[in-house]
Design an enzyme around this catalytic site. Structure first.
Site, PDB file in Angstrom:
ATOM      1  N   ARG A   4       0.452  -2.174  12.413  1.00 26.07           N
ATOM      2  CA  ARG A   4      -0.165  -3.182  11.543  1.00 26.07           C
ATOM      3  C   ARG A   4      -0.564  -2.594  10.186  1.00 26.07           C
ATOM      4  O   ARG A   4      -1.639  -2.851   9.667  1.00 26.07           O
ATOM      5  CB  ARG A   4      -1.371  -3.842  12.223  1.00 26.07           C
TER       6      ARG A   4
ATOM      7  N   CYS B 191       7.602  -1.080  -1.810  1.00 26.96           N
ATOM      8  CA  CYS B 191       8.712  -2.030  -1.871  1.00 26.96           C
ATOM      9  C   CYS B 191       9.840  -1.722  -0.912  1.00 26.96           C
ATOM     10  O   CYS B 191      10.384  -2.626  -0.269  1.00 26.96           O
ATOM     11  CB  CYS B 191       9.241  -2.136  -3.295  1.00 26.96           C
TER      12      CYS B 191
ATOM     13  N   GLU C  27       0.833  -1.210   0.000  1.00 24.43           N
ATOM     14  CA  GLU C  27       0.000   0.000   0.000  1.00 24.43           C
ATOM     15  C   GLU C  27       0.862   1.252   0.000  1.00 24.43           C
ATOM     16  O   GLU C  27       1.997   1.249   0.470  1.00 24.43           O
ATOM     17  CB  GLU C  27      -0.965  -0.008   1.195  1.00 24.43           C
TER      18      GLU C  27
ATOM     19  N   HIS D 137      13.176   0.197  -7.410  1.00 30.36           N
ATOM     20  CA  HIS D 137      12.581  -0.930  -6.695  1.00 30.36           C
ATOM     21  C   HIS D 137      13.667  -1.598  -5.859  1.00 30.36           C
ATOM     22  O   HIS D 137      14.855  -1.529  -6.191  1.00 30.36           O
ATOM     23  CB  HIS D 137      11.998  -1.927  -7.705  1.00 30.36           C
TER      24      HIS D 137
ATOM     25  N   ASP E  50      10.748 -11.308  -3.000  1.00 28.72           N
ATOM     26  CA  ASP E  50      10.173  -9.991  -3.257  1.00 28.72           C
ATOM     27  C   ASP E  50       8.745  -9.969  -2.741  1.00 28.72           C
ATOM     28  O   ASP E  50       7.840 -10.537  -3.354  1.00 28.72           O
ATOM     29  CB  ASP E  50      10.207  -9.693  -4.760  1.00 28.72           C
TER      30      ASP E  50
END
Length: 272
Positions: free
Chosen positions: A65, A70, A40, A108, A124
């Site tokens: 939580r 990435c 997210e 990334h 990943d």
């Protein structure tokens, strides 16, 4: 990461600490992470600072939580694996965009993980829809996974990647990202995270996404007010949510995240 933080992280994943950092444990933690921790970008649109430091990531992913993108997810997962005895190397990648163009440097973050039973793996948990399990790093053949057919290949000579030993990762025949093999540290990715959190050219600043794998191999995704349930077979059920209360309820009930308000596009504050 101390023992209490390790235990809390494993509890978040629904896992127990095991003695040996084997490929079986890596596979279990990988798929559990995808199911438990959403991919997210909500911090960008909630005005929350993104800090690529282990303690701050633990506070967010384990304490609050939440999920992340990435740099956060793979950065913290790499720290967990290292604590459990895996040999972990952080790798930089550039994501393939429209017309096959590569993104920015440090676009990334992915992980190279070596296990005690001789395995060498590409892990990943921060690329959205991707492989459910780690891919064999050195295998150049197609690798079947519940998330598709994957291949890790030497980069083509024409684009210059082969000269540096870069690898291209394919999903169902389509290139996903170009992976460098040089070791990096988490601080190397601050500029990439900042760009993705602030630049009008980044898709993360222009849209909202919250997505995770489901127990049956499907996926649930909330994009703004559009909630999509995708089955393992690819069937989709789309629901448009009307009220803020409905949106917050989906974040809470389907993603386990308690938010004070609905994220809105355009409230980014950058990265610390």
């Amino acid at each position: 990461m101390d023992t209490a933080e390790l235990d809390a992280y494993l509890h978040r994943l629904g896992a127990e600490q095991q003695a040996w950092p084997t490929v079986d444990l890596l596979r279990e933690l990988h798929v559990r992470h995808l199911r438990a921790v959403p991919f997210e970008n909500l911090s960008i649109h909630l005005g929350e600072e993104i800090v690529l430091e282990e303690k701050r990531l633990l506070d967010k992913v384990v304490g609050a939580r939440r999920g992340g993108f990435c740099f956060e997810l793979n950065g913290l997962f790499g720290a967990l694996l290292s604590k459990l005895g895996f040999d972990v190397t952080l790798l930089a990648a550039r994501v393939y965009g429209e017309e096959g163009r590569l993104g920015i440097p440090y676009d990334h973050l992915a992980l190279r993980v070596r296990t005690v039973d001789g395995g060498d793996w590409l892990a990943d948990v921060g690329f959205g829809a991707n492989s459910h399990y780690p891919l064999e790093f050195g295998d150049r053949a197609e690798q079947d996974d519940p998330g598709g057919v994957f291949r890790v290949a030497e980069a083509d000579r024409e684009s210059g990647g082969r000269e540096f030993g870069d690898l291209d990762v394919f999903r169902n025949g389509k290139p996903q990202y170009r992976l460098e093999t040089r070791p990096r540290v988490l601080g190397d990715f601050v500029a990439g995270a900042w760009w993705h959190s602030t630049s009008p050219a980044s898709h993360f600043t222009q849209s909202l996404v919250c997505s995770r794998l489901t127990e049956n191999g499907g996926r649930i995704t909330l994009s703004g007010r559009t909630f999509t349930v995708t089955s393992a077979e690819g069937d989709r059920e789309v629901t448009e949510l009307g009220s803020d209360a409905e949106v917050l309820a989906v974040y809470r009930d389907r993603f386990g995240m308690e938010l004070d308000r609905v994220p809105e596009v355009g409230e980014g504050r950058g990265v610390g």
